[in-house]
Enzyme design. Structure first.
Site, PDB file in Angstrom:
ATOM      1  N   SER A 180     -85.319  95.423  -4.846  1.00 51.20           N
ATOM      2  CA  SER A 180     -85.078  94.012  -4.556  1.00 51.20           C
ATOM      3  C   SER A 180     -83.707  93.825  -3.923  1.00 51.20           C
ATOM      4  CB  SER A 180     -85.120  93.234  -5.876  1.00 51.20           C
ATOM      5  OG  SER A 180     -84.631  91.929  -5.704  1.00 51.20           O
ATOM      6  N   TYR A 196     -81.795  92.085 -14.684  1.00 49.33           N
ATOM      7  CA  TYR A 196     -82.919  92.454 -13.811  1.00 49.33           C
ATOM      8  C   TYR A 196     -82.425  93.354 -12.675  1.00 49.33           C
ATOM      9  CZ  TYR A 196     -86.307  91.832  -9.988  1.00 49.33           C
ATOM     10  OH  TYR A 196     -87.176  92.047  -8.947  1.00 49.33           O
ATOM     11  N   LYS A 222     -83.257  97.415 -11.567  1.00 48.32           N
ATOM     12  CA  LYS A 222     -83.730  97.874 -10.248  1.00 48.32           C
ATOM     13  C   LYS A 222     -82.766  98.932  -9.697  1.00 48.32           C
ATOM     14  CE  LYS A 222     -87.508  95.601  -9.725  1.00 48.32           C
ATOM     15  NZ  LYS A 222     -88.795  96.287  -9.638  1.00 48.32           N
TER      16      LYS A 222
HETATM   17  P1  NAD Z   1     -95.807  89.962 -10.440  1.00 45.26           P
HETATM   18  O1  NAD Z   1     -95.260  89.597 -11.776  1.00 45.26           O
HETATM   19  O2  NAD Z   1     -96.766  89.056  -9.798  1.00 45.26           O
HETATM   20  O3  NAD Z   1     -96.445  91.426 -10.497  1.00 45.26           O
HETATM   21  C1  NAD Z   1     -96.027  92.428 -11.378  1.00 45.26           C
HETATM   22  C2  NAD Z   1     -97.285  93.094 -11.926  1.00 45.26           C
HETATM   23  O4  NAD Z   1     -96.911  94.144 -12.826  1.00 45.26           O
HETATM   24  C3  NAD Z   1     -98.157  92.120 -12.717  1.00 45.26           C
HETATM   25  O5  NAD Z   1     -99.504  92.249 -12.320  1.00 45.26           O
HETATM   26  C4  NAD Z   1     -97.958  92.554 -14.164  1.00 45.26           C
HETATM   27  O6  NAD Z   1     -99.062  92.242 -14.990  1.00 45.26           O
HETATM   28  C5  NAD Z   1     -97.732  94.048 -13.988  1.00 45.26           C
HETATM   29  N1  NAD Z   1     -97.025  94.667 -15.106  1.00 45.26           N
HETATM   30  C6  NAD Z   1     -95.912  94.196 -15.733  1.00 45.26           C
HETATM   31  N2  NAD Z   1     -95.545  95.035 -16.711  1.00 45.26           N
HETATM   32  C7  NAD Z   1     -96.448  96.066 -16.699  1.00 45.26           C
HETATM   33  C8  NAD Z   1     -96.610  97.237 -17.472  1.00 45.26           C
HETATM   34  N3  NAD Z   1     -95.781  97.538 -18.482  1.00 45.26           N
HETATM   35  N4  NAD Z   1     -97.644  98.057 -17.200  1.00 45.26           N
HETATM   36  C9  NAD Z   1     -98.518  97.763 -16.199  1.00 45.26           C
HETATM   37  N5  NAD Z   1     -98.410  96.659 -15.436  1.00 45.26           N
HETATM   38  C10 NAD Z   1     -97.384  95.826 -15.687  1.00 45.26           C
HETATM   39  O7  NAD Z   1     -94.557  90.221  -9.493  1.00 45.26           O
HETATM   40  P2  NAD Z   1     -94.488  90.480  -7.924  1.00 45.26           P
HETATM   41  O8  NAD Z   1     -93.800  89.344  -7.314  1.00 45.26           O
HETATM   42  O9  NAD Z   1     -95.805  90.899  -7.404  1.00 45.26           O
HETATM   43  O10 NAD Z   1     -93.466  91.691  -7.918  1.00 45.26           O
HETATM   44  C11 NAD Z   1     -93.888  93.037  -7.803  1.00 45.26           C
HETATM   45  C12 NAD Z   1     -92.670  93.937  -7.856  1.00 45.26           C
HETATM   46  O11 NAD Z   1     -91.781  93.566  -6.810  1.00 45.26           O
HETATM   47  C13 NAD Z   1     -91.875  93.833  -9.156  1.00 45.26           C
HETATM   48  O12 NAD Z   1     -91.423  95.132  -9.503  1.00 45.26           O
HETATM   49  C14 NAD Z   1     -90.697  92.947  -8.775  1.00 45.26           C
HETATM   50  O13 NAD Z   1     -89.563  93.226  -9.537  1.00 45.26           O
HETATM   51  C15 NAD Z   1     -90.481  93.327  -7.319  1.00 45.26           C
HETATM   52  N6  NAD Z   1     -89.847  92.259  -6.536  1.00 45.26           N
HETATM   53  C16 NAD Z   1     -90.420  91.020  -6.491  1.00 45.26           C
HETATM   54  C17 NAD Z   1     -89.797  90.010  -5.760  1.00 45.26           C
HETATM   55  C18 NAD Z   1     -90.379  88.627  -5.702  1.00 45.26           C
HETATM   56  O14 NAD Z   1     -89.654  87.693  -5.399  1.00 45.26           O
HETATM   57  N7  NAD Z   1     -91.661  88.418  -5.950  1.00 45.26           N
HETATM   58  C19 NAD Z   1     -88.602  90.263  -5.071  1.00 45.26           C
HETATM   59  C20 NAD Z   1     -88.066  91.540  -5.125  1.00 45.26           C
HETATM   60  C21 NAD Z   1     -88.708  92.541  -5.867  1.00 45.26           C
HETATM   61  C1  UD1 Z   2     -84.031  84.735  -7.045  1.00 43.84           C
HETATM   62  C2  UD1 Z   2     -83.365  85.720  -7.968  1.00 43.84           C
HETATM   63  C3  UD1 Z   2     -83.348  87.084  -7.305  1.00 43.84           C
HETATM   64  C4  UD1 Z   2     -84.775  87.501  -6.911  1.00 43.84           C
HETATM   65  C5  UD1 Z   2     -85.345  86.437  -5.981  1.00 43.84           C
HETATM   66  C6  UD1 Z   2     -86.744  86.721  -5.534  1.00 43.84           C
HETATM   67  C7  UD1 Z   2     -81.715  84.341  -9.194  1.00 43.84           C
HETATM   68  C8  UD1 Z   2     -80.268  84.068  -9.421  1.00 43.84           C
HETATM   69  N1  UD1 Z   2     -82.007  85.265  -8.248  1.00 43.84           N
HETATM   70  O1  UD1 Z   2     -83.273  84.721  -5.907  1.00 43.84           O
HETATM   71  O2  UD1 Z   2     -82.820  88.052  -8.187  1.00 43.84           O
HETATM   72  O3  UD1 Z   2     -84.750  88.764  -6.246  1.00 43.84           O
HETATM   73  O4  UD1 Z   2     -85.324  85.187  -6.685  1.00 43.84           O
HETATM   74  O5  UD1 Z   2     -87.614  86.663  -6.631  1.00 43.84           O
HETATM   75  O6  UD1 Z   2     -82.584  83.788  -9.850  1.00 43.84           O
HETATM   76  N2  UD1 Z   2     -83.381  76.661  -5.372  1.00 43.84           N
HETATM   77  C9  UD1 Z   2     -83.220  75.315  -5.619  1.00 43.84           C
HETATM   78  N3  UD1 Z   2     -84.033  74.731  -6.555  1.00 43.84           N
HETATM   79  C10 UD1 Z   2     -84.985  75.413  -7.258  1.00 43.84           C
HETATM   80  C11 UD1 Z   2     -85.128  76.796  -6.982  1.00 43.84           C
HETATM   81  C12 UD1 Z   2     -84.299  77.387  -6.039  1.00 43.84           C
HETATM   82  O7  UD1 Z   2     -82.378  74.656  -5.018  1.00 43.84           O
HETATM   83  O8  UD1 Z   2     -85.680  74.830  -8.105  1.00 43.84           O
HETATM   84  C13 UD1 Z   2     -82.536  77.296  -4.334  1.00 43.84           C
HETATM   85  C14 UD1 Z   2     -81.639  78.392  -4.852  1.00 43.84           C
HETATM   86  O9  UD1 Z   2     -80.402  77.888  -5.281  1.00 43.84           O
HETATM   87  C15 UD1 Z   2     -81.529  79.298  -3.608  1.00 43.84           C
HETATM   88  C16 UD1 Z   2     -82.889  79.123  -2.911  1.00 43.84           C
HETATM   89  O10 UD1 Z   2     -83.427  77.896  -3.402  1.00 43.84           O
HETATM   90  O11 UD1 Z   2     -80.534  78.818  -2.744  1.00 43.84           O
HETATM   91  C17 UD1 Z   2     -83.874  80.236  -3.217  1.00 43.84           C
HETATM   92  O12 UD1 Z   2     -83.980  80.385  -4.614  1.00 43.84           O
HETATM   93  P1  UD1 Z   2     -85.021  81.399  -5.292  1.00 43.84           P
HETATM   94  O13 UD1 Z   2     -86.370  81.187  -4.741  1.00 43.84           O
HETATM   95  O14 UD1 Z   2     -84.853  81.281  -6.765  1.00 43.84           O
HETATM   96  O15 UD1 Z   2     -84.560  82.842  -4.783  1.00 43.84           O
HETATM   97  P2  UD1 Z   2     -83.138  83.571  -4.904  1.00 43.84           P
HETATM   98  O16 UD1 Z   2     -82.087  82.661  -5.380  1.00 43.84           O
HETATM   99  O17 UD1 Z   2     -82.895  84.260  -3.611  1.00 43.84           O
END
Ligand code: NAD
Ligand code: UD1
Length: 359
Positions: free
Chosen positions: A131, A155, A159
């Site tokens: 991430s 978190y 990572k």
């Molecule tokens: P999500 O929560 O929708 O998906 C995660 C999946 O992992 C879920 O299906 C959950 O049930 C499964 N899971 C959790 N714990 C588990 C375990 N112990 N064993 C087996 N399965 C398990 O999240 P996502 O948005 O699809 O994210 C996927 C990956 O990408 C995660 O590792 C997350 O940290 C990373 N990531 C997500 C974002 C984002 O904003 N969505 C950003 C950066 C990184």
């Molecule tokens: C958040 C996480 C980051 C994660 C990313 C994607 C935090 C501090 N960081 O980042 O670790 O990788 O999500 O999952 O939580 N905002 C508002 N009102 C809201 C929600 C968000 O104003 O109700 C603003 C935030 O201040 C930011 C932008 O929208 O400026 C995006 O926010 P968000 O979607 O939470 O993503 P990140 O802050 O990038």
């Protein structure tokens, strides 16, 4: 056709990636304990996928922390996978501050367990979900992969820890290879993918993001306000050092992200032993106010908002330099903000309760 284990395949990014991989002809086992997702997402994936692809996805309920579940997954894959794409994990920053040990347990111990199972079953190709959170408060925008890794919450620490675990694994093997290439220590092919802000949904509107409880991320919150499920968006800060005073992020359509995983899988599978570290972003930032406006246009609904204090831990800007992924994978994010809003809205309006909704 690669035979691939997808951990966390039922989640937001995992489900879209399963679909893209099936469409590309790969064979999958999705392992998920459904801690933060629903098995319905993978039923939908099968419904959308071409008929010929349906036999190529098998779903196993299980936990990555359970070695027996991993052995079962490998048996379901015929004893051997060509690659693993590792999405399974917990991803809420807030929750990680309240329950850090759960994050170290699932994200770090779970990944370590998975890597042990991969070694046991002779699989050395891995795409890992990292991430942009590992950059903490970046000093320079756009952010290149060479920027310091300095996470600012539990978190992010988990990572970064898994990234380090993978680097240690890869470098051990490379040193041994240089001295004496050995069949016992086959070379690792690893991609550490640092996602920026994944949003949107498949254009069919049949799979999408289904957060548990009130969303903390901007896009799902804005969608729920547009739908009338929440009265107003709270914008965290109007006084950031950005052109309109609101925070700027690099939003990336989840379908672009899914295609990035396909590109990474195929690059590793066909390539030499290596460890890639790549930003998956679009390289274009949008402010909160720009997102609100784009969402209003896409949905035809108004999104009332109020300014409140800055959210602790937020940074003003986060924008990727995605050029390395372009060079290494020949992949670029193609979909613009309008498409992210349009597809995200199509999912939200037809699934106001996520996968608990009918339809
Ligand atoms: P999500 O929560 O929708 O998906 C995660 C999946 O992992 C879920 O299906 C959950 O049930 C499964 N899971 C959790 N714990 C588990 C375990 N112990 N064993 C087996 N399965 C398990 O999240 P996502 O948005 O699809 O994210 C996927 C990956 O990408 C995660 O590792 C997350 O940290 C990373 N990531 C997500 C974002 C984002 O904003 N969505 C950003 C950066 C990184
Ligand atoms: C958040 C996480 C980051 C994660 C990313 C994607 C935090 C501090 N960081 O980042 O670790 O990788 O999500 O999952 O939580 N905002 C508002 N009102 C809201 C929600 C968000 O104003 O109700 C603003 C935030 O201040 C930011 C932008 O929208 O400026 C995006 O926010 P968000 O979607 O939470 O993503 P990140 O802050 O990038």
């Amino acid at each position: 056709m690669a035979n691939v284990l997808i951990t966390g395949g039922a989640g937001f990014i995992g489900s879209h990636t399963c679909l893209v991989l099936l469409e590309a002809g790969h064979q999958l086992v999705a392992l998920d304990n459904f801690a933060t997702s629903s098995p319905e997402s993978l039923r939908r994936v099968l419904a959308i996928a071409p008929p010929a692809a349906k036999a190529r996805l098998r779903v196993l309920e299980g936990d990555i922390r359970d070695p027996l579940a991993l052995d079962q997954a490998f048996s379901l894959g015929g004893g051997r996978f060509d690659a693993v794409i590792h999405f399974a994990g917990l991803k809420s920053v807030d929750q990680s501050v309240r329950e850090p040990l759960s994050y170290w347990d699932v994200n770090v111990a779970g990944s370590r367990n998975l890597l042990s199972a991969m070694i046991k079953h002779h699989c050395h190709t891995l795409v890992f979900s990292s991430s942009a959170t590992v950059y903490g408060h970046p000093h320079h925008i756009p952010i290149a992969e060479s920027a310091p890794v300095q996470p600012i919450n539990p978190y992010g620490h988990t990572k970064a820890a898994v990234e380090q675990m993978l680097a240690d694994l890869a470098s051990t093997v490379i040193e041994n290879q240089a001295v004496a290439p050995s069949a016992e220590r086959p070379p690792w092919r690893i991609a550490r993918l640092r996602y920026f802000n994944p949003v949107g949904a498949h254009p069919s509107g049949r799979i999408g993001e289904d957060p548990l409880g009130p969303p903390s991320n901007l896009f799902p919150f804005v969608s729920q306000v547009a739908l009338g499920q929440r009265p107003a968006l709270r914008i965290f800060g109007a006084d950031w050092p950005t052109p309109d005073g609101t925070g700027i992020r690099d939003y990336i359509h989840v379908m672009d992200l899914a295609e990035g995983h396909l590109a990474a899988l195929e690059a590793l599978w066909n390539g030499p032993a290596q460890m890639l570290t790549l930003n998956l972003g679009r390289g274009r930032g949008y402010s909160v106010l720009e997102v609100v406006k784009a969402f209003e246009q896409a949905s035809g609904r108004s999104v009332p908002f109020q300014f409140v204090a800055r959210r602790p831990g937020d940074a003003p800007w986060s924008v990727a330099d995605p050029s390395e992924a372009g060079r290494q994978l020949g992949w670029w994010a193609r979909r613009d903000l309008e498409e992210m809003c349009r597809d995200g809205w199509a999912w939200q309006r037809s699934h106001p309760q996520g996968y608990r909704s009918v339809g």
